[in-house]
Design an enzyme around this catalytic site. Structure first.
Site, short mmCIF file in Angstrom:
data_model
loop_
_atom_site.label_atom_id
_atom_site.label_comp_id
_atom_site.label_asym_id
_atom_site.label_seq_id
_atom_site.Cartn_x
_atom_site.Cartn_y
_atom_site.Cartn_z
CG ASN A 98 -1.99 -1.05 1.13
OD1 ASN A 98 -2.65 -1.18 0.12
ND2 ASN A 98 -2.15 -1.83 2.18
CE LYS A 131 -0.73 -11.14 2.03
NZ LYS A 131 -0.12 -10.19 2.98
#
Length: 408
Positions: A79, A184
């Site tokens: 990110n 995940k």
């Protein structure tokens, strides 16, 4: 292995995936330039004039970290290359990489540095574009993509970054819970109805991520890093305080998951999974005998009562306190794995004596080693209870909009 199932559904899924993407035309690629304001003394033992005014608790600053050259693994989340509210494009990734490059370069000049990175947003996007490809192949593609973006920006800042396509051995046996209970998160977030439609049409497993839903995939533990010798060799090529340091980039996205064929252990095969990059970073840190492991986030260090008026940040904390309070477990798929990775590294019996870990915001990277930002995880906390709280800092907002957290 789910290769055959993916191949069988390839044609039907391509059309659905392209419809979901609904992306605009490809923008002009941004090229990182050399005009970076190189900031000096980011990680030196001398504080800047601005820093001198900050008050730090006597037990707060890990001064030994700031004063000596150490071997450090730095993990940057996927990110970090996907700013909140922006589309995931190469142009935006290059801009974000250009912003972080001066800080990473200065750190590489002052220490022996290895860089690793996440790939959750990128591998999720690639999975939508190329639904017939398996996750190991997509992981390798994302590693090459992000490695290129980081290497270009770092070269412009005066650092010779060397991305290594890293394979990581995992256990792909049917008894491994990682495959029966995927955890995940990858790719963007969706509303409930959209997530359900994707799960039915593409064969995905989706789970709640806060108030929204995301795809989840198997995330087995890293057992063996195959390109470890290459990382060590590159570390030995740079002289201390070199102006153009060599910086290995390894285990990107947790590495490409592979398994050894039981009947012929020397033969490898890809595995349909995405390894957690923080867990692999901890493994890498132990294997190269790193002094420290820094996990850079977009939300600061470790907080108590995150998002509430009484939130407070840990400045320094022991693994025992974190495990005893189960800190970070309220943020599955985000802070929880980071905290666990930090604890695992610091408490690993094979780690270098005195090993430490730190979690902090990417924008505060220059101040994490001085103890002025982020959270240091160490066994050496003299304060009763095993935690030191940072004074005078309010907590971050907990409830973002859907668009702002689209790739959170």
């Amino acid at each position: 292995m789910l290769v055959s199932r993916f191949a069988a559904r390839a044609l039907a899924r391509q059309t659905t995936a392209r419809t979901i993407l609904a992306t605009t035309s490809r923008p002009t690629v941004y090229t990182a330039t050399a005009n970076f304001p190189i900031q000096q003394n980011f990680f030196s033992s001398q504080a800047s004039d601005d820093d001198s005014a900050d008050e730090v608790h006597p037990d707060d600053a890990p001064t030994a970290i700031a004063k000596q050259r150490q071997r450090i693994v730095v993990a940057v989340g996927g990110n970090a290359l996907q700013r909140r509210g922006e589309r995931l494009t190469i142009e935006n990734m290059l801009k974000a990489a250009a912003d972080m490059a001066p800080t990473i370069t200065q750190l590489a000049r002052d220490h022996e540095l290895v860089l690793t990175h996440g790939n959750g947003p990128q591998v999720g996007e690639l999975a939508l574009e190329r639904s017939a490809a398996t996750l190991d192949v997509l992981g390798a593609e994302s590693m090459g993509q992000i490695g290129f973006v980081l290497a270009q920006a770092l070269a412009s800042a005066g650092c010779c970054a060397v991305p290594i396509l890293t394979q990581v051995v995992v256990d792909d046996s049917s008894s491994n819970e990682a495959f029966s209970n995927p955890t995940k998160f990858v790719g963007p977030i969706y509303g409930a109805m959209e997530a359900q439609a994707l799960a039915q049409s593409l064969g995905w497993t989706v789970k709640p991520d806060g108030e929204y839903f995301r795809r989840v995939v198997p995330s087995p533990a890293p057992l063996e890093i195959l390109q470890l010798d290459a990382v060590k060799a590159l570390l030995e090529t740079t002289e201390p305080n070199a102006r153009n340091p060599v910086l290995p980039i390894a285990c990107g996205g947790g590495g490409v998951p592979v398994a050894r064929i039981p009947s012929n252990p020397s033969t490898l095969q890809g595995v349909e999974a995405v390894i957690d990059k923080d867990a692999c970073g901890a493994k890498l840190s132990t294997e190269i005998q790193a002094d420290g492991y820094i996990i850079l986030t977009d939300g600061g260090g470790i907080w108590e009562n995150f998002g509430k008026p009484n939130a407070r940040e840990m400045s320094k904390v022991t693994p025992e306190y974190l495990l005893g309070t189960k800190a970070g477990k309220a943020f599955p798929g985000s802070m929880g794995p980071k905290i666990q990775a930090a604890v695992d590294f610091v408490t690993d019996p094979n780690a270098k004596p005195g090993a430490w870990a730190a979690i902090g915001d990417l924008k505060d990277a220059a101040r994490i080693l001085s103890g002025q930002e982020g959270t240091l995880v160490t066994t050496e906390v003299s304060t009763p209870g095993g935690v030191v709280w940072r004074e005078g800092k309010s907590g971050p907002t907990k409830k973002p909009t859907k668009e702002a957290h689209r790739y959170g």
